[in-house]
Enzyme design. Structure first.
Site, PDB file in Angstrom:
ATOM      1  N   LYS A 120      -5.593   3.231   7.838  1.00  0.00           N
ATOM      2  CA  LYS A 120      -6.795   2.594   8.378  1.00  0.00           C
ATOM      3  C   LYS A 120      -6.574   1.090   8.554  1.00  0.00           C
ATOM      4  O   LYS A 120      -5.804   0.486   7.781  1.00  0.00           O
ATOM      5  CB  LYS A 120      -8.003   2.870   7.481  1.00  0.00           C
ATOM      6  CG  LYS A 120      -7.953   2.232   6.082  1.00  0.00           C
ATOM      7  CD  LYS A 120      -8.506   0.816   6.086  1.00  0.00           C
ATOM      8  CE  LYS A 120      -8.306   0.106   4.777  1.00  0.00           C
ATOM      9  NZ  LYS A 120      -8.694  -1.296   4.769  1.00  0.00           N
ATOM     10  N   ASP A 127     -11.352  -5.591   7.203  1.00  0.00           N
ATOM     11  CA  ASP A 127     -10.319  -4.718   6.667  1.00  0.00           C
ATOM     12  C   ASP A 127     -10.849  -3.977   5.439  1.00  0.00           C
ATOM     13  O   ASP A 127     -10.744  -2.757   5.366  1.00  0.00           O
ATOM     14  CB  ASP A 127      -9.050  -5.498   6.342  1.00  0.00           C
ATOM     15  CG  ASP A 127      -7.964  -4.612   5.778  1.00  0.00           C
ATOM     16  OD1 ASP A 127      -7.308  -3.900   6.565  1.00  0.00           O
ATOM     17  OD2 ASP A 127      -7.767  -4.614   4.555  1.00  0.00           O
ATOM     18  N   SER A 141      11.318   0.163   8.281  1.00  0.00           N
ATOM     19  CA  SER A 141      10.564  -1.042   7.951  1.00  0.00           C
ATOM     20  C   SER A 141      11.443  -2.252   8.184  1.00  0.00           C
ATOM     21  O   SER A 141      12.659  -2.200   7.935  1.00  0.00           O
ATOM     22  CB  SER A 141      10.105  -1.003   6.491  1.00  0.00           C
ATOM     23  OG  SER A 141       9.320  -2.133   6.166  1.00  0.00           O
ATOM     24  N   ARG A 142      10.858  -3.330   8.638  1.00  0.00           N
ATOM     25  CA  ARG A 142      11.644  -4.548   8.865  1.00  0.00           C
ATOM     26  C   ARG A 142      12.156  -5.140   7.561  1.00  0.00           C
ATOM     27  O   ARG A 142      13.242  -5.711   7.510  1.00  0.00           O
ATOM     28  CB  ARG A 142      10.795  -5.590   9.598  1.00  0.00           C
ATOM     29  CG  ARG A 142      10.510  -5.261  11.057  1.00  0.00           C
ATOM     30  CD  ARG A 142       9.726  -6.385  11.718  1.00  0.00           C
ATOM     31  NE  ARG A 142       8.447  -6.612  11.059  1.00  0.00           N
ATOM     32  CZ  ARG A 142       7.628  -7.622  11.329  1.00  0.00           C
ATOM     33  NH1 ARG A 142       7.980  -8.536  12.239  1.00  0.00           N
ATOM     34  NH2 ARG A 142       6.479  -7.752  10.708  1.00  0.00           N
ATOM     35  N   ILE A 147       0.833  -1.208   0.000  1.00  0.00           N
ATOM     36  CA  ILE A 147       0.000   0.000   0.000  1.00  0.00           C
ATOM     37  C   ILE A 147       0.863   1.250   0.000  1.00  0.00           C
ATOM     38  O   ILE A 147       0.503   2.269  -0.595  1.00  0.00           O
ATOM     39  CB  ILE A 147      -0.988  -0.010   1.190  1.00  0.00           C
ATOM     40  CG1 ILE A 147      -2.021   1.114   1.042  1.00  0.00           C
ATOM     41  CG2 ILE A 147      -0.260   0.120   2.525  1.00  0.00           C
ATOM     42  CD1 ILE A 147      -2.956   0.941  -0.118  1.00  0.00           C
TER      43      ILE A 147
END
Length: 312
Positions: free
Chosen positions: A94, A172, A40-41, A18
């Site tokens: 969201k 979701d 970020s991992r 996303i």
């Protein structure tokens, strides 16, 4: 002569699909922002500093002014508190969190520090949503039907977090519908009953059938399903005294009695980032929890029905 303000020094946390599809292009086109870091991992963003954790990022780049949090909701609270404690404005993808209580806590923390917190609902910014809201405000509504069905294997392949407790499952995408409905309906709705279908090997539902009403006993139904293949259905249908309203394609198109009256290109995420900049400049927050509250109510009132195991 006006003086242009410096761009907001922004960072992003959780670099996944996303972010690449929506967040990065929207940020790049908005002169209100300068993206200077990411954490970020697994993912990285070209051309800026990248870190494995938000803590490392904030320590190394103290000039960051705002943080956009795009990791799964189960992990968003701790990251948001970290950012707010460091004096950063926060954008929440969201749903804004895994529970209502944790988002309320973040809202209070942001207020105590004079920071902006944004609970973003991208579907509210779909091009035909405001036109649908205006139409419904102008007439008597007799009934509303929400049909939100899509193919989870297409949209969320191999994403185990979405099936875990707190991942919301079919809610979701369903919460996108709820974010539109809670925005366009003239009066607040509340859930009266729900049936949630859980795959026998998962902790989140794959389908949900919900009934709502309002203070005037308006009949409203919602049908969410993650098993639809082929054409995807993202429709809100209202029978009214002024005709049949169909808000389709996730809020992109509006038809009245079969006549297309509103159809514009999708600009949801650019609009979200415009709104985030607006609230930062105004020194306010924008945290509407109505869509997440409906999800919580569905889990509270919903009857569980177990269905066959889901295999990705």
């Amino acid at each position: 002569m006006s003086i242009k303000s410096a761009p907001i020094r922004l960072s992003i946390v959780g670099v996944g699909k996303i972010v690449r599809d929506q967040h990065l292009p929207s940020i790049a086109k908005n002169a209100d922002y300068q993206l200077i870091a990411a954490a970020s991992r697994n993912g990285t963003v070209d051309g800026i500093d990248n870190f494995k954790s938000i803590e490392a990022m904030l320590e190394a780049v103290p000039s960051i002014e705002a943080v956009s949090l795009c990791m799964p909701p189960q992990f968003r609270y701790e990251a948001a508190r970290t950012a707010l404690d460091a004096g950063k404005h926060v954008f929440l993808e969201k749903p804004p969190g895994a529970t209502l209580s944790e988002v309320a806590d973040l809202e209070a923390l942001a207020a105590s520090k004079g920071l902006s917190l944004f609970a973003s609902w991208h579907s509210r910014y779909a091009p035909a949503v405001e036109a649908a809201k205006a139409f419904l405000a102008s007439t008597k509504i007799n009934s509303v039907e929400v049909i939100w069905k899509e193919d989870v294997r297409h949209w969320h392949p191999n994403q185990d977090w979405i099936w875990a407790a707190g991942g919301l499952g079919v809610f979701d995408p369903g919460i996108n519908a709820l974010s539109i409905v809670t925005h366009i309906m003239p009066k607040p709705l509340f859930i009266t009953a729900a049936t949630l279908e859980f795959p026998e090997n998962r902790d989140a539902p794959i389908a949900a059938a919900i009934t709502f009403t309002d203070a005037d006993k308006l009949p409203v139904t919602a049908d969410f399903d993650w098993r639809q293949t082929g054409h995807q259905s993202w429709d809100i249908i209202a029978e009214t005294e002024a005709g049949r309203m169909v808000l389709s394609e996730g809020g992109a198109k509006l038809s009245i009695d079969g006549k297309l009256v509103h159809d514009e290109p999708e600009q949801e995420y650019p609009a979200l980032y415009a709104r985030f900049a607006e609230i930062i400049k105004a020194g306010i927050s924008d945290v509407d929890l109505a869509p997440l509250r409906h999800v919580a109510d569905a889990f509270m009132l919903g009857r569980r029905k177990f269905v066959e195991a889901f295999v990705d």
